[in-house]
Design a protein around this motif. Structure first.
Motif: not given
Length: 403
Positions: A331-334, A344-349, A365-371, A377-381
């Motif tokens: 599965t891919r969680l985008v 987001l927290s799960q991906r960060a871990r 909050a920053m992630f939502k603006r960037r998205a 938003v990929d791993d690098t971002e």
């Protein structure tokens, strides 16, 4: 619906990617590409590969000859019109293999009899019998296709199919040539014909070949199986004339996933569906749309926060198939503007960042603006966002947030 204790019935899978699929605009392949695709279809485990139409061109005959010489396992098939020269060309192309079939097509519907053939009912019936008898002098395995069967008078269709069965046809293709039928209608047609044919010719197989002009090719194919079809015909990625054929990967996975409804099995190794789809896309330079069932990039991808939360708890909340069963790694969680804090927290871990609740709130909050700006938003971002709001220290092989 099959009984609870009934043994599953084996349905044959007839792949026409290299014939009906390849003859459609935009999907043409040369002999080398056809051979490569045929080997993939063999590895996929289809029962029959309709590898071309020998009489169509010297190139098609050569492709059939090469495939017959190099691909063992499945039955190899050539299309043929109801003319003797086509039968001879098909035999010439496939003579190096003993597992060969000829697929003879002859129109039966009133519109085709009048506009295409200029033949009466009696002439069509006589031609069908004559060509099947002739084909049996070259092929043990003859499939007869009553082109435009769905728009053919049911009594005449039954007469033709009985006659060609008596003449030696082993498979009867009852195609929805123009994608006109509906699941209920085609189910009734197969039910009627199965009741008529099976008592006299119990070893003859009824086959469903459905086109997608009204978007019902897969549904119609499944309805045919539920009413006696012993073979389904389709193409990888659903390619084919006009709106295409029944998408083989969709029909096979529907039969597998809803075995409770159909009670049948196939010989397809479903774990190779994705790779086969991607190979065809590469060979024809035709990308698969993201939302394509079974093999599309989004088939097992989730962005909505509510869905991601459910997936993290139990994948069965939103996935009725395992992605690994069709060839995906998982599965891919985008991460996008619809994603929630949990994902987001799960991906960060997963990336090695153990974030405090305060940091998660800032990053989110920053992630939502960037998205909103870039979509996914990929791993690098994501790493860049985390590092903007944290004091990262590396320790013990893991990034630990200390502020």
């Amino acid at each position: 619906m099959p009984g609870v204790n009934s043994a599953p019935r084996r349905v044959l899978v007839f792949d026409t990617t290299l014939r009906d699929g390849e003859q459609a605009p935009g999907f043409s392949m040369d002999a080398h590409a056809k051979l490569k695709m045929a080997k993939a279809l063999r590895d996929l485990g289809v029962d029959v590969i309709e590898a071309g139409f020998a009489a169509a061109s010297p190139g098609d005959e050569e492709a059939l000859r090469r495939i017959a010489g190099e691909v063992d396992g499945p039955i190899l098939c050539s299309l043929s019109r109801a003319v003797e020269s086509d039968v001879v060309a098909a035999h010439r192309a496939l003579k190096s293999t003993t597992r060969r079939r000829i697929h003879i097509v002859l129109s039966t519907s009133p519109i085709h009899r009048a506009a295409k053939l200029n033949m009466s009912r009696a002439e069509v019936l006589a031609t069908a019998v004559r060509i099947v008898q002739f084909a049996r002098t070259y092929f043990d395995d003859v499939e007869f296709c009553a082109e435009d069967a769905i728009r053919t008078e049911i009594d005449f269709l039954g007469d033709v199919l009985e006659a060609v069965s008596q003449a030696g046809a082993r498979t009867l293709n009852i195609p929805d040539t123009v994608g006109y039928s509906t699941p209920f209608e085609i189910g009734q047609i197969f039910k009627h014909l199965h009741a008529q044919i099976a008592p006299r010719f119990p070893d003859v197989v009824l086959s469903a070949h459905c086109h997608n002009d009204l978007g019902m090719a897969v549904a119609n194919t499944l309805a045919a199986v539920a009413n006696g079809a012993g073979q389904i015909e389709g193409a990888i990625n659903g390619i084919g004339e006009r709106a295409g054929n029944c998408a083989l990967e969709e029909a096979v996975m529907a039969l597998r996933t809803r075995a409770d409804q159909f009670g049948v099995t196939t010989g397809v190794d479903t774990r190779k569906l994705l790779a086969t789809s991607q190979l065809l896309s590469e060979l024809t330079d035709c990308p698969v749309v993201r939302n394509k069932a079974i093999v599309g990039a989004n088939a097992f991808a989730h962005e909505a926060g509510m869905h991601q939360h459910g997936m993290l708890a139990d994948a069965r909340t939103y996935e009725i198939m395992r992605p690994e069963d069709v060839g995906f790694d998982g599965t891919r969680l985008v991460l996008g503007k619809h994603s929630g804090r949990h994902a987001l927290s799960q991906r960060a871990r997963a990336l090695g960042y153990d974030l405090t609740d305060n940091v998660i709130a800032q990053v989110f909050a920053m992630f939502k603006r960037r998205a909103d700006q870039i979509g996914e938003v990929d791993d690098t971002e994501l790493i860049a966002l985390i590092e903007q709001v944290t004091d990262i220290r590396v320790g013990g092989g893991k990034n630990v947030v200390v502020n």
